[in-house]
Design a protein around this motif. Structure first.
Motif, PDB file in Angstrom:
ATOM      1  N   HIS A   1      -0.486   7.274  11.449  1.00 10.40           N
ATOM      2  CA  HIS A   1      -1.576   6.711  12.247  1.00 10.40           C
ATOM      3  C   HIS A   1      -2.172   5.465  11.581  1.00 10.40           C
ATOM      4  O   HIS A   1      -2.752   4.619  12.281  1.00 10.40           O
ATOM      5  CB  HIS A   1      -2.643   7.769  12.515  1.00 10.40           C
ATOM      6  CG  HIS A   1      -2.307   8.631  13.696  1.00 10.40           C
ATOM      7  ND1 HIS A   1      -2.682   8.314  14.990  1.00 10.40           N
ATOM      8  CD2 HIS A   1      -1.571   9.775  13.787  1.00 10.40           C
ATOM      9  CE1 HIS A   1      -2.220   9.227  15.817  1.00 10.40           C
ATOM     10  NE2 HIS A   1      -1.540  10.124  15.121  1.00 10.40           N
ATOM     11  N   TYR A   2      -2.032   5.351  10.277  1.00  8.52           N
ATOM     12  CA  TYR A   2      -2.411   4.101   9.620  1.00  8.52           C
ATOM     13  C   TYR A   2      -1.521   2.960  10.101  1.00  8.52           C
ATOM     14  O   TYR A   2      -2.001   1.864  10.442  1.00  8.52           O
ATOM     15  CB  TYR A   2      -2.306   4.255   8.104  1.00  8.52           C
ATOM     16  CG  TYR A   2      -2.219   2.943   7.366  1.00  8.52           C
ATOM     17  CD1 TYR A   2      -3.288   2.053   7.362  1.00  8.52           C
ATOM     18  CD2 TYR A   2      -1.053   2.588   6.675  1.00  8.52           C
ATOM     19  CE1 TYR A   2      -3.202   0.845   6.688  1.00  8.52           C
ATOM     20  CE2 TYR A   2      -0.967   1.381   6.006  1.00  8.52           C
ATOM     21  CZ  TYR A   2      -2.039   0.515   6.017  1.00  8.52           C
ATOM     22  OH  TYR A   2      -1.954  -0.679   5.364  1.00  8.52           O
TER      23      TYR A   2
ATOM     24  N   CYS B   1      -5.769   2.141   1.110  1.00  6.61           N
ATOM     25  CA  CYS B   1      -5.156   1.171   2.015  1.00  6.61           C
ATOM     26  C   CYS B   1      -5.984   0.974   3.269  1.00  6.61           C
ATOM     27  O   CYS B   1      -5.971  -0.101   3.865  1.00  6.61           O
ATOM     28  CB  CYS B   1      -3.743   1.595   2.395  1.00  6.61           C
ATOM     29  SG  CYS B   1      -3.629   3.110   3.348  1.00  6.61           S
ATOM     30  N   TYR B   2      -6.756   1.989   3.674  1.00  4.42           N
ATOM     31  CA  TYR B   2      -7.540   1.873   4.890  1.00  4.42           C
ATOM     32  C   TYR B   2      -8.691   0.885   4.687  1.00  4.42           C
ATOM     33  O   TYR B   2      -9.077   0.172   5.603  1.00  4.42           O
ATOM     34  CB  TYR B   2      -8.063   3.243   5.309  1.00  4.42           C
ATOM     35  CG  TYR B   2      -6.987   4.297   5.230  1.00  4.42           C
ATOM     36  CD1 TYR B   2      -5.776   4.105   5.901  1.00  4.42           C
ATOM     37  CD2 TYR B   2      -7.131   5.433   4.448  1.00  4.42           C
ATOM     38  CE1 TYR B   2      -4.765   5.038   5.813  1.00  4.42           C
ATOM     39  CE2 TYR B   2      -6.122   6.374   4.354  1.00  4.42           C
ATOM     40  CZ  TYR B   2      -4.944   6.162   5.040  1.00  4.42           C
ATOM     41  OH  TYR B   2      -3.941   7.074   4.925  1.00  4.42           O
TER      42      TYR B   2
ATOM     43  N   ILE C   1      -1.534  10.992   8.407  1.00 11.03           N
ATOM     44  CA  ILE C   1      -2.433   9.885   8.091  1.00 11.03           C
ATOM     45  C   ILE C   1      -1.652   8.582   7.966  1.00 11.03           C
ATOM     46  O   ILE C   1      -2.069   7.526   8.477  1.00 11.03           O
ATOM     47  CB  ILE C   1      -3.207  10.180   6.792  1.00 11.03           C
ATOM     48  CG1 ILE C   1      -4.197  11.324   7.021  1.00 11.03           C
ATOM     49  CG2 ILE C   1      -3.932   8.939   6.289  1.00 11.03           C
ATOM     50  CD1 ILE C   1      -4.877  11.805   5.759  1.00 11.03           C
ATOM     51  N   PHE C   2      -0.507   8.647   7.317  1.00 11.85           N
ATOM     52  CA  PHE C   2       0.287   7.439   7.107  1.00 11.85           C
ATOM     53  C   PHE C   2       0.803   6.885   8.434  1.00 11.85           C
ATOM     54  O   PHE C   2       0.756   5.676   8.684  1.00 11.85           O
ATOM     55  CB  PHE C   2       1.451   7.744   6.165  1.00 11.85           C
ATOM     56  CG  PHE C   2       2.317   6.553   5.879  1.00 11.85           C
ATOM     57  CD1 PHE C   2       1.779   5.402   5.339  1.00 11.85           C
ATOM     58  CD2 PHE C   2       3.673   6.575   6.157  1.00 11.85           C
ATOM     59  CE1 PHE C   2       2.568   4.294   5.069  1.00 11.85           C
ATOM     60  CE2 PHE C   2       4.470   5.478   5.904  1.00 11.85           C
ATOM     61  CZ  PHE C   2       3.916   4.332   5.352  1.00 11.85           C
TER      62      PHE C   2
ATOM     63  N   SER D   1      -9.237   8.321   7.309  1.00 10.86           N
ATOM     64  CA  SER D   1      -9.562   8.296   5.875  1.00 10.86           C
ATOM     65  C   SER D   1     -10.508   9.423   5.499  1.00 10.86           C
ATOM     66  O   SER D   1     -10.483   9.927   4.375  1.00 10.86           O
ATOM     67  CB  SER D   1     -10.177   6.949   5.495  1.00 10.86           C
ATOM     68  OG  SER D   1     -11.438   6.764   6.110  1.00 10.86           O
TER      69      SER D   1
ATOM     70  N   GLU E   1       0.802  -1.206   0.000  1.00 11.27           N
ATOM     71  CA  GLU E   1       0.000   0.000   0.000  1.00 11.27           C
ATOM     72  C   GLU E   1       0.841   1.266   0.000  1.00 11.27           C
ATOM     73  O   GLU E   1       0.378   2.323  -0.377  1.00 11.27           O
ATOM     74  CB  GLU E   1      -0.933   0.010   1.223  1.00 11.27           C
ATOM     75  CG  GLU E   1      -1.981  -1.098   1.188  1.00 11.27           C
ATOM     76  CD  GLU E   1      -2.963  -0.900   0.069  1.00 11.27           C
ATOM     77  OE1 GLU E   1      -2.903   0.144  -0.605  1.00 11.27           O
ATOM     78  OE2 GLU E   1      -3.787  -1.780  -0.161  1.00 11.27           O
ATOM     79  N   THR E   2       2.080   1.185   0.455  1.00  6.30           N
ATOM     80  CA  THR E   2       2.923   2.381   0.458  1.00  6.30           C
ATOM     81  C   THR E   2       3.830   2.439  -0.759  1.00  6.30           C
ATOM     82  O   THR E   2       4.609   3.362  -0.925  1.00  6.30           O
ATOM     83  CB  THR E   2       3.804   2.416   1.720  1.00  6.30           C
ATOM     84  OG1 THR E   2       4.642   1.268   1.741  1.00  6.30           O
ATOM     85  CG2 THR E   2       2.947   2.436   2.975  1.00  6.30           C
TER      86      THR E   2
ATOM     87  N   SER F   1     -10.623   4.783  14.299  1.00  4.46           N
ATOM     88  CA  SER F   1      -9.343   5.312  13.807  1.00  4.46           C
ATOM     89  C   SER F   1      -9.275   5.272  12.294  1.00  4.46           C
ATOM     90  O   SER F   1      -8.954   6.270  11.633  1.00  4.46           O
ATOM     91  CB  SER F   1      -8.183   4.505  14.404  1.00  4.46           C
ATOM     92  OG  SER F   1      -8.171   4.583  15.812  1.00  4.46           O
ATOM     93  N   ILE F   2      -9.570   4.119  11.723  1.00  3.89           N
ATOM     94  CA  ILE F   2      -9.498   3.970  10.265  1.00  3.89           C
ATOM     95  C   ILE F   2     -10.503   4.890   9.570  1.00  3.89           C
ATOM     96  O   ILE F   2     -10.205   5.535   8.565  1.00  3.89           O
ATOM     97  CB  ILE F   2      -9.743   2.504   9.878  1.00  3.89           C
ATOM     98  CG1 ILE F   2      -8.587   1.618  10.345  1.00  3.89           C
ATOM     99  CG2 ILE F   2      -9.931   2.367   8.382  1.00  3.89           C
ATOM    100  CD1 ILE F   2      -7.283   1.889   9.644  1.00  3.89           C
TER     101      ILE F   2
ATOM    102  N   THR G   1      -2.446   2.053  13.620  1.00  5.46           N
ATOM    103  CA  THR G   1      -3.686   1.276  13.643  1.00  5.46           C
ATOM    104  C   THR G   1      -3.450  -0.155  13.194  1.00  5.46           C
ATOM    105  O   THR G   1      -4.023  -1.103  13.738  1.00  5.46           O
ATOM    106  CB  THR G   1      -4.743   1.949  12.746  1.00  5.46           C
ATOM    107  OG1 THR G   1      -4.920   3.311  13.158  1.00  5.46           O
ATOM    108  CG2 THR G   1      -6.070   1.224  12.834  1.00  5.46           C
TER     109      THR G   1
END
Length: 425
Positions: free
Chosen positions: A319-320, A50-51, A316-317, A357, A30-31, A352-353, A323
């Motif tokens: 905290h992704y 990705c979320y 965001i990345f 997002s 995803e990255t 969180s997700i 999570t």
């Protein structure tokens, strides 16, 4: 029966391990950092889809597999045929059974509106690469309960079904790519990347085609096959592509449309048809709708690509990844958690997700929710170790504290543009 208990435990452990490895893969995929030639991203920035991947993997797998396998094991006691589990016949039967059932459930996922309402999540991505294989709905697996279970009555052992079901999913990594062209004679009986590109297309000739998993022979037998056209570029995504990245919106917007369509029907018969017929159906048309009335999507079509500042994307990345770590903690400690603790972590991961997002869609309450989310984590984690590793737990506390402070000031100082689209639900 002791052997049934052992078989169930073995199957559960195998599925857990398989899903764990898939989750580790998705971090790289995803990255854009996973190597091996199957990705085709031009940059390494995090992708909003990705979320959805994490949501589908965590919730549909973790909370539906037990029901599926328990029902299968119960029916297996009443099987009509006894096939030794360690025989070649059992594994060939498992291969054909898993692929055959996959075809019919996949076909139902496109041709029954209430199931398509969940399956559309997998098709709503506008790019086509290996990560799309893991982009799943939270609830689609619930619709699959009952499809595989009859194979138990035919004597197909559960391990054979489980192994081939997951091999079928692993094949999806290969066929979700634009980097592999047509495969010569294999095109006749294998579901190749070319065939599956057609399946994901929004072009009119691509609709309701190529449902096969590993084999394409079922589509050829039952009239749902279409070959990829060399003279027409495929447009990926939905025919009516949603302009959103928020998890809850993408998970639920279509079921809202299905319910609205059903309520607008003038007869009970048409209400039922709007739910059980294809998404393109309308009163007086065939079961799957009239193809002449469908929108003929052509390339090029602009993709939804919302702008976010670099710092916001980085936030965001990070905290992704946090999570994803919390999801792994939940998976490996599920048996030792109380029911309340498990549901609390489940809810925290879900919020969180969804919230991080929603930042891609400029949801006006994202900052406030983020402050509350971070504060709740700090309150709980101050007295309760989360990962069991003091250094990591301390890092997470600091990260959530800094995040809370940042969003507190952002929420107080930033006036949101009221013209922004608000796509949360």
């Amino acid at each position: 029966m002791k052997w049934l208990d052992g078989l169930e435990e073995t199957a559960c452990n195998g599925l857990r391990d398989c899903n764990t490895h898939r989750l580790r893969w998705v971090v790289g995929l995803e990255t854009g950092t996973q190597t091996g030639g199957l990705t085709n991203w031009s940059s390494s920035k995090p992708k909003p889809h990705c979320y959805i991947t994490v949501m589908g993997l965590v919730y549909q797998r973790l909370f539906t597999r037990w029901f599926e396998m328990s029902g299968y094991l119960w029916l297996y006691q009443y099987r009509f045929i006894d096939i030794p589990w360690n025989s070649a016949a059992a594994w060939w039967a498992g291969f054909l059974a898993a692929d055959f059932v996959y075809y019919w459930f996949h076909r139902a996922s496109h041709e029954v509106s209430v199931i398509w309402a969940w399956h559309q999540v997998h098709h709503s991505h506008e790019d086509y690469n290996v990560s799309v294989a893991l982009r799943q709905s939270m609830f689609q697996r619930l619709c699959a309960i009952g499809y595989y279970q009859p194979m138990a009555l035919l004597g197909v052992p559960l391990p054979a079904i489980c192994v081939h079901f997951h091999l079928n999913l692993l094949v999806q990594f290969i066929i979700h790519t634009e980097m592999i062209g047509k495969c010569g004679p294999l095109e006749w009986f294998i579901n190749t990347p070319s065939h599956h590109r057609v399946h994901h297309g929004a072009n009119k000739y691509c609709l309701d085609k190529n449902y096969g998993g590993f084999l394409i022979i079922w589509d050829r037998l039952f009239g749902t096959f279409a070959a990829e056209k060399d003279d027409e570029e495929i447009v990926y995504g939905l025919v009516d592509q949603p302009q959103a990245s928020g998890i809850l919106y993408l998970q639920f917007f279509y079921i809202r449309n299905v319910i609205k369509k059903a309520r607008n029907q003038e007869t009970w018969g048409n209400t039922l048809r709007s739910l059980m017929y294809g998404p393109g159906w309308s009163p007086g048309s065939p079961r799957l709708g009239d193809p002449d009335t469908f929108t003929d999507v052509k390339a090029p079509r602009a993709k939804y690509d919302p702008y976010l500042p670099v710092w916001n994307k980085g936030y965001i990345f990070i905290h992704y990844l946090i999570t994803l770590l919390l999801q792994q903690v939940l998976t490996f400690n599920l048996k030792s958690y109380t029911l309340g603790t498990a549901f609390m972590m489940f809810g925290f991961i879900l919020v969180s997700i969804c919230n991080i997002s929603s930042m891609y869609d400029y949801w006006m309450f994202a900052g406030v929710v983020e402050v509350v989310r971070c504060a709740l984590y700090i309150m709980y984690a101050r007295t309760t170790p989360i990962t069991g590793f003091p250094t990591i737990d301390t890092f997470l506390l600091v990260c959530f504290f800094v995040s809370m402070v940042v969003w507190t000031f952002k929420s107080m100082l930033v006036t949101h543009d009221s013209t922004k689209s608000l796509k949360f639900l």
